[in-house]
Scaffold this motif. Structure first.
Motif, short mmCIF file in Angstrom:
data_model
loop_
_atom_site.label_atom_id
_atom_site.label_comp_id
_atom_site.label_asym_id
_atom_site.label_seq_id
_atom_site.Cartn_x
_atom_site.Cartn_y
_atom_site.Cartn_z
N HIS A 10 -12.56 17.53 -11.98
CA HIS A 10 -11.16 17.60 -12.41
C HIS A 10 -10.87 18.94 -13.08
CE1 HIS A 10 -9.01 13.54 -12.31
NE2 HIS A 10 -10.13 13.35 -11.62
N SER A 60 -10.90 21.78 -10.44
CA SER A 60 -9.71 21.69 -9.58
C SER A 60 -8.45 22.06 -10.34
CB SER A 60 -9.59 20.27 -9.01
OG SER A 60 -10.67 19.97 -8.15
N GLY A 61 -8.38 21.60 -11.60
CA GLY A 61 -7.20 21.89 -12.40
C GLY A 61 -7.05 23.37 -12.71
N HIS A 95 -5.98 25.20 -9.61
CA HIS A 95 -4.56 24.93 -9.34
C HIS A 95 -3.68 25.75 -10.27
CE1 HIS A 95 -1.15 22.64 -7.85
NE2 HIS A 95 -0.76 22.47 -9.10
N GLN A 96 -4.07 25.85 -11.54
CA GLN A 96 -3.28 26.63 -12.50
C GLN A 96 -3.24 28.11 -12.13
OE1 GLN A 96 -4.52 26.25 -16.56
NE2 GLN A 96 -4.26 24.03 -16.63
N TYR A 121 1.75 16.16 -12.40
CA TYR A 121 0.36 15.77 -12.17
C TYR A 121 -0.05 16.03 -10.72
CZ TYR A 121 2.33 11.43 -10.20
OH TYR A 121 3.03 10.51 -9.45
N ARG A 122 -1.34 16.27 -10.53
CA ARG A 122 -1.89 16.46 -9.19
C ARG A 122 -2.12 15.10 -8.53
NH1 ARG A 122 -6.68 18.03 -8.33
NH2 ARG A 122 -7.59 17.57 -10.37
N ARG A 166 -5.80 13.21 -18.19
CA ARG A 166 -5.42 14.53 -18.69
C ARG A 166 -6.59 15.18 -19.43
NH1 ARG A 166 -0.34 16.58 -20.63
NH2 ARG A 166 0.50 14.46 -20.54
N ASP A 225 -6.16 20.22 -16.85
CA ASP A 225 -5.82 19.43 -15.67
C ASP A 225 -5.00 18.20 -16.05
OD1 ASP A 225 -5.92 18.86 -12.87
OD2 ASP A 225 -7.41 17.31 -13.26
N CYS A 239 -3.97 14.80 -13.68
CA CYS A 239 -4.20 14.28 -12.34
C CYS A 239 -4.15 12.76 -12.33
CB CYS A 239 -5.57 14.75 -11.83
SG CYS A 239 -5.94 14.28 -10.14
#
Length: 387
Positions: free
Chosen positions: A102, A105-106, A109-110, A171-172, A185, A190, A192
């Motif tokens: 998480h 990935s977070g 993504h950011q 959220y993802r 969270r 992240d 998600c």
């Protein structure tokens, strides 16, 4: 009656009591439902828990058509109370991996806006598929940021927001969600939607290591390890590097330079050996000038050496040149060539008769056979291909 999901309330619960609500056979197993359970069913990319119910092994756990099913090797009487114990070592390992995934990935993504479009959490490795391309330098920065975040020991926040609040959260999620949505969270890293189990504080993840990155579909697939797996991986690599340093008489931090020097020396030796072989091949070819068809057996030649010798001889012999190198136990590499010839039928027959494989151009072919030398010689004698 729906099963109470204890793992959602307390992922650290290792032992619990429950009542058996149903039990039915399926193939060689029994499908057991309980009024409450700490066993996580497979879902969201996370594998299921295993453990025991009254010492009876729970081999799988799945959520199917609203039923949370525990797959056991023995039946359990409906209405009885049982004690469940999950395999905590496995569960905590999966919590470390999932939480680390998480955060990685977070952060990606950011920084880059890429989505996690695929996630596989196995019992040995973990991969993430991303919607865009990254290189190892960029991933090194992400790894450093993730570990810094982990060591700050942030709390993990899990909630099921009401619809009006959920609609405002960025959220993802890989798909459109309806109904009650569980949000995990990691503050600042992240946000998600996720049904899995996670550590309470990021410090429990310990370490994240990104191992590889390769192009996959429209983006990349990265392989990573977290927690105990990452530590075990680093220990293995360190032990191997120590062995390498001893063999090369190099300091542990200087093995790459030592290997590079060894590689360059090896390449120079290969070049020198090739030159010596070529000189020998020229002498052999000159000795066979005008001999017509020639069958040669040579010891310990590489496939490239077999090729070079065949080319040298066919230029001089005036007929077909067949070169074989190997032994009866392990088979032979071969090269066949004839200036202006068409060897396609011969090569097919050779491969068929001598358990071989290979091919090439009409006038030149390479391959290997699994046959004895006597069989190879007999083949060419029977075909009357050689004088």
């Amino acid at each position: 009656m729906d099963t109470e999901k204890l793992y959602e309330k307390d992922p650290y619960l290792k032992t619990f009591s429950a009542t058996v609500t149903s039990c039915r056979p399926e193939k060689q197993l029994w499908l057991v439902t309980l009024d409450r359970t700490a066993f996580f069913p497979e879902g969201g990319g996370q594998p299921y828990d295993i453990g025991t119910l009254d010492e009876i092994p729970v081999q799988q756990v799945h959520l199917k058509n609203g039923e949370l099913l525990h797959y056991t090797c023995q039946p359990l009487a409906v209405g009885t109370q049982v004690t469940g114990r999950i395999d905590w070592v496995r569960r905590f390992d999966l919590m470390q991996q999932h939480s680390g995934e998480h955060i990685i990935s977070g952060l990606i993504h950011q920084k880059y806006g890429y989505d996690n479009v695929g996630f596989h959490l196995g019992l040995e490795n973990m991969t993430i598929d991303l919607s865009g391309e990254l290189d190892m330098d960029q991933l090194a920065e992400i790894e450093a940021a993730a570990n810094a975040y982990i060591w700050e020991n942030h709390p993990t926040e899990i909630s099921c927001p009401p619809p009006e609040e959920l609609s405002t959260l960025p959220y993802r999620s890989k798909k459109e969600l309806t109904g009650v949505v569980r949000i995990v969270r990691f503050p600042g890293a992240d946000l998600c939607a996720c049904c899995g189990t996670h550590v309470a504080y990021t410090g429990e993840i310990g370490l994240v290591k990104l191992l590889s990155c390769q192009r996959f579909r429209e983006g990349v697939r990265i392989e990573l390890l977290c927690g105990k797996r990452a530590v075990a991986y680093c220990s293995t690599i360190l032990a191997q590097n120590h062995q390498t340093s001893v063999l090369l008489s190099a300091k542990v931090r200087e093995t790459a330079a030592a290997v590079r020097r060894l590689y360059e020396e090896h390449q120079q030796q290969i070049y020198r050996l090739t030159e010596l072989e070529n000189q020998q091949f020229v002498r052999q070819a000159q000795a066979l000038a005008g001999k017509g068809d020639v069958l040669l057996f040579e010891d310990r030649l590489s496939p490239d050496g077999v090729r070079r010798l065949a080319i040298a001889v066919l230029e001089q012999c005036g007929g077909l040149c067949a070169v074989f190198s190997g032994d009866d136990a392990n088979g032979y590499k071969y090269a066949l060539g004839q200036k202006g010839g068409d060897l396609r039928v011969l090569v097919q027959q050779l491969n068929s008769s001598l358990n071989g494989r290979g091919g090439g151009k009409p006038f030149f072919a390479q391959g290997s056979v699994q046959a004895a030398r006597a069989a190879i010689e007999a083949f060419f004698q029977n075909k009357k291909a050689l004088c």
